[in-house]
Design a protein around this motif. Structure first.
Motif, PDB file in Angstrom:
ATOM      1  N   UNK A 252       1.192  -1.067  -0.006  1.00 30.53           N
ATOM      2  CA  UNK A 252      -0.371  -0.092  -0.299  1.00 30.53           C
ATOM      3  C   UNK A 252       0.815   0.976   0.080  1.00 30.53           C
ATOM      4  N   UNK A 253       0.182   2.490  -0.613  1.00 32.40           N
ATOM      5  CA  UNK A 253       1.128   3.536  -0.637  1.00 32.40           C
ATOM      6  C   UNK A 253      -0.094   4.279  -0.051  1.00 32.40           C
ATOM      7  N   UNK A 254       0.717   5.395   1.208  1.00 33.75           N
ATOM      8  CA  UNK A 254       0.287   6.114   2.377  1.00 33.75           C
ATOM      9  C   UNK A 254       0.475   7.129   2.481  1.00 33.75           C
ATOM     10  N   UNK A 255      -0.620   8.343   1.845  1.00 32.00           N
ATOM     11  CA  UNK A 255       0.209   9.914   1.529  1.00 32.00           C
ATOM     12  C   UNK A 255      -0.493  10.231   2.912  1.00 32.00           C
ATOM     13  N   UNK A 256       0.484  10.904   4.000  1.00 34.94           N
ATOM     14  CA  UNK A 256       0.471  10.590   5.098  1.00 34.94           C
ATOM     15  C   UNK A 256       0.290  12.914   5.661  1.00 34.94           C
ATOM     16  N   UNK A 257      -0.937  13.664   5.213  1.00 31.11           N
ATOM     17  CA  UNK A 257      -1.261  14.598   5.134  1.00 31.11           C
ATOM     18  C   UNK A 257      -1.396  15.363   6.503  1.00 31.11           C
ATOM     19  N   UNK A 258      -2.033  16.681   6.370  1.00 25.33           N
ATOM     20  CA  UNK A 258      -2.790  17.466   7.176  1.00 25.33           C
ATOM     21  C   UNK A 258      -4.214  17.973   6.307  1.00 25.33           C
ATOM     22  N   UNK A 259      -4.474  17.185   5.405  1.00 27.37           N
ATOM     23  CA  UNK A 259      -5.766  17.172   4.626  1.00 27.37           C
ATOM     24  C   UNK A 259      -6.665  18.547   4.358  1.00 27.37           C
ATOM     25  N   UNK A 260      -5.838  19.449   4.399  1.00 24.57           N
ATOM     26  CA  UNK A 260      -6.976  21.214   4.452  1.00 24.57           C
ATOM     27  C   UNK A 260      -6.634  20.928   2.096  1.00 24.57           C
ATOM     28  N   UNK A 261      -5.623  20.212   1.650  1.00 22.30           N
ATOM     29  CA  UNK A 261      -5.795  20.509  -0.217  1.00 22.30           C
ATOM     30  C   UNK A 261      -7.277  19.394   0.287  1.00 22.30           C
ATOM     31  N   UNK A 262      -7.164  17.787   1.280  1.00 18.80           N
ATOM     32  CA  UNK A 262      -7.645  17.172   0.338  1.00 18.80           C
ATOM     33  C   UNK A 262      -9.219  18.009   0.795  1.00 18.80           C
ATOM     34  N   UNK A 263     -10.155  18.043   1.583  1.00 18.58           N
ATOM     35  CA  UNK A 263     -11.173  18.736   1.972  1.00 18.58           C
ATOM     36  C   UNK A 263     -11.634  19.937   1.117  1.00 18.58           C
ATOM     37  N   UNK A 264     -11.106  20.710   0.740  1.00 20.62           N
ATOM     38  CA  UNK A 264     -11.039  21.742   0.235  1.00 20.62           C
ATOM     39  C   UNK A 264     -11.412  21.699  -1.506  1.00 20.62           C
ATOM     40  N   UNK A 265     -10.671  20.079  -2.093  1.00 13.46           N
ATOM     41  CA  UNK A 265     -10.053  20.381  -3.538  1.00 13.46           C
ATOM     42  C   UNK A 265     -10.792  19.007  -4.207  1.00 13.46           C
ATOM     43  N   UNK A 266     -11.909  18.292  -4.561  1.00 12.25           N
ATOM     44  CA  UNK A 266     -12.562  17.444  -5.187  1.00 12.25           C
ATOM     45  C   UNK A 266     -11.463  17.040  -5.698  1.00 12.25           C
ATOM     46  N   UNK A 267     -11.612  17.226  -7.127  1.00 11.80           N
ATOM     47  CA  UNK A 267     -10.302  17.141  -7.556  1.00 11.80           C
ATOM     48  C   UNK A 267      -9.737  15.765  -7.357  1.00 11.80           C
TER      49      UNK A 267
END
Length: 569
Positions: A252-267
């Motif tokens: 598996x590949x895991x992207x460790x993120x603060x989630x800011x872009x994930x929440x605002x950029x649906x694409x």
């Protein structure tokens, strides 16, 4: 046998020829210089393996009876009744919190807790809390287990630990979790950040490909690879890197993120879903004040948006909670409840705060009053009203047992979860303790689960919800081991539907650094020049921010991004 952490490989990795137990001061048999020896168990005997900078390697047998030695060692942790003051349990090598020199540390038990007492010839004495529960700390040593060698070591032994990191042939564990820092750009300035972002580098895809090739050459196969930073979603070619890492040898590949872009950029989130990558979401609390203390500003809306996107797209997610004294410790139980509420949350990782990197010199902290692994477990029990208990967690023998504690939670047929510790004796079935977010479909796991099923069947009247546990175990065994071949990636995905996991991983800083723990680290930072660096050793000696952004590297240190990289357009 194969390492049960990462499953079978085309070319099996070998176990170390011994079980590493602890460090203990000794003397070189030739020149009599005081050196720190690795105490190891081999062929039911005990040896001290030493490396003298003048005379080279040597070994000394110190006991003919390994069981008796272990019992005697654990007995050192029993404080005599009526003792006033400190009880010395053992010694190790730590760091001076001021000048970062390697210094000898007394490991002492005081009022039920464990402390390091250190004296630096240049800076004087210092102390630091190491564990909030001395009984937990001492007992953890009984979980020691032989490590596993990589197929190829990345460095030679020349001067001894920690100067030969890379990893060298004396390192006691292979790479269970590689964490690749693909950028040093970030969209936050977190006061507690464990790294020290320079806003100067994005990892070139071809350099990353070479790093992955090195990992596969050294390890054969990795269950996971984590893409970190900085903030990895700021990398302009993130999806190209995910594609490179999505190869058969990596589960598996895991992207460790603060989630800011994930929440605002649906694409962006939809494209991440298409890649099959997993999310490692930093989520440190539920109120504005906790975010402000730990991450620098109120992130409640951004985190809620990230959770909503993850839920809508059913992105497989690990939640990461940096547990910090005086900031968010009162929300630990709430974090557990969130984790148990959704099936797409596969794992929860509590990280008691380590004060290194940017936060090492900027985040206010008291080395004598901090959260440690048993403190977080106690908070879990208290704040979940016993839904999870101290006894449900066990030290992880894959790494050094003081580094990580975990519990697996079996998914019952009614959708609830039962901690493995309620029906498994981990001393007997240690194979089930793995540095993995999920159970893996390896032959060792199959055999261990089969043994547990027989054990639960024989005493199901004594086991909490015994008949239901037995039914769920049989289901898991049938699902994880179908009557057909499965790929490494499929084995990962099958296993993660049968159990969740809660990890507690305490990274080290200049206050509680323990060379003994570094020796068996299995969470490694691959570097662009081919080194595979144990995480805490890299943060302490190589990153150049062990006590804040202005800290120099150690004399033998080599900074990240130390090989010239092509400039991305």
């Amino acid at each position: 046998m194969d390492c049960t952490t990462c499953g079978p490989t085309p070319t099996p990795r070998k176990d170390r020829p011994h079980t590493f137990l602890l460090h203990e001061m000794s003397r070189c048999p030739t020149c009599r210089t005081e050196v720190e020896g690795r105490v190891v168990l081999r062929d039911e005997q005990v040896y001290s393996l030493q490396h003298c900078n003048t005379c080279g390697p040597s070994e000394l047998r110190i006991s003919n009876d390994a069981k008796a030695y272990i019992q005697s060692f654990l007995a050192r942790g029993e404080v005599p009744e009526g003792l006033q003051g400190d009880h010395i349990f053992k010694h190790t090598t730590s760091t001076c919190p001021h000048c970062l020199s390697l210094v000898r540390a007394e490991v002492v038990i005081r009022e039920g807790q464990v402390f390091f007492k250190k004296t630096c010839e240049k800076c004087g004495p210092s102390e630091a809390l190491v564990s909030e529960d001395a009984k937990y700390y001492v007992k953890a040593y009984s979980f020691a287990r032989a490590g596993t060698e990589p197929l190829k070591f990345a460095a030679e032994v020349k001067h001894g630990c920690p100067t030969d990191c890379g990893t060298c042939g004396d390192h006691e564990q292979h790479t269970c979790l590689p964490i690749v820092e693909i950028t040093d750009h970030c969209n936050l300035e977190c006061p507690i950040c464990i790294v020290n972002n320079q806003y100067a580098n994005h990892l070139d895809p071809e350099v990353f490909r070479s790093m992955v090739d090195t990992l596969v050459r050294n390890e054969g196969q990795c269950e996971s690879i984590a893409l970190s930073g900085g903030e990895p979603t700021s990398h302009p070619k993130l999806f190209e890197l995910i594609e490179i890492a999505n190869r058969p040898e990596i589960g598996r590949v895991v992207v460790i993120t603060n989630g800011l872009r994930l929440g605002r950029d649906r694409a962006f989130a939809e494209r991440l879903k298409e890649t099959g990558a997993y999310v490692g979401l930093q989520f440190d609390g539920f109120t504005a004040d906790t975010h402000e203390k730990i991450r620098g500003r109120d992130l409640c809306k951004e985190k809620a948006a990230a959770l909503a996107m993850i839920k809508e797209l059913k992105l497989p997610t690990q939640l990461i909670f940096v547990a910090t004294r005086g900031a968010n410790e009162h929300q630990i139980g709430q974090m557990v409840e969130l984790f148990l509420s959704e099936d797409h949350f596969l794992s929860l990782n509590f990280q008691p705060a380590a004060f290194t990197g940017f936060g090492g010199g900027r985040f206010p902290h008291d080395p004598m009053d901090r959260l440690t692994i048993p403190g977080v477990i106690k908070a879990i029990e208290e704040q979940t009203q016993g839904k999870l208990k101290m006894s449900d967690f066990s030290p992880l023998p894959c790494s050094h047992p003081q580094c990580v504690s975990l519990t697996y939670l079996l998914r019952m047929d009614d959708g609830s979860y039962m901690p493995f510790g309620r029906f498994v004796d981990f001393k007997q079935h240690g194979t089930l303790l793995r540095s993995s977010a999920t159970l893996g479909a390896s032959p060792e796991i199959h055999d261990a689960l089969s043994d547990v099923i027989h054990d639960v069947f024989a005493r199901q009247d004594e086991v909490e919800r015994g008949p239901e546990v037995l039914k769920a175990l049989r289901r898991s065994l049938d699902v994880m081991f179908p009557d057909r071949p499965v790929s490494a990636k499929e084995a990962v995905r099958i296993g993660e539907q049968q159990a969740k996991s809660i990890f507690l991983h305490h990274y080290m800083d200049r206050h509680d650094f323990d060379l003994e723990r570094l020796r068996k680290c299995c969470h490694h930072y691959p570097q662009v020049d081919g080194r595979i660096m144990p995480a805490c050793g890299f943060n302490m000696f190589h990153r150049g921010a062990a006590k804040g952004p202005e800290t120099p590297t150690a004399p033998w240190g080599k900074k990240p991004w130390s090989m010239p990289l092509p400039v991305l357009p």
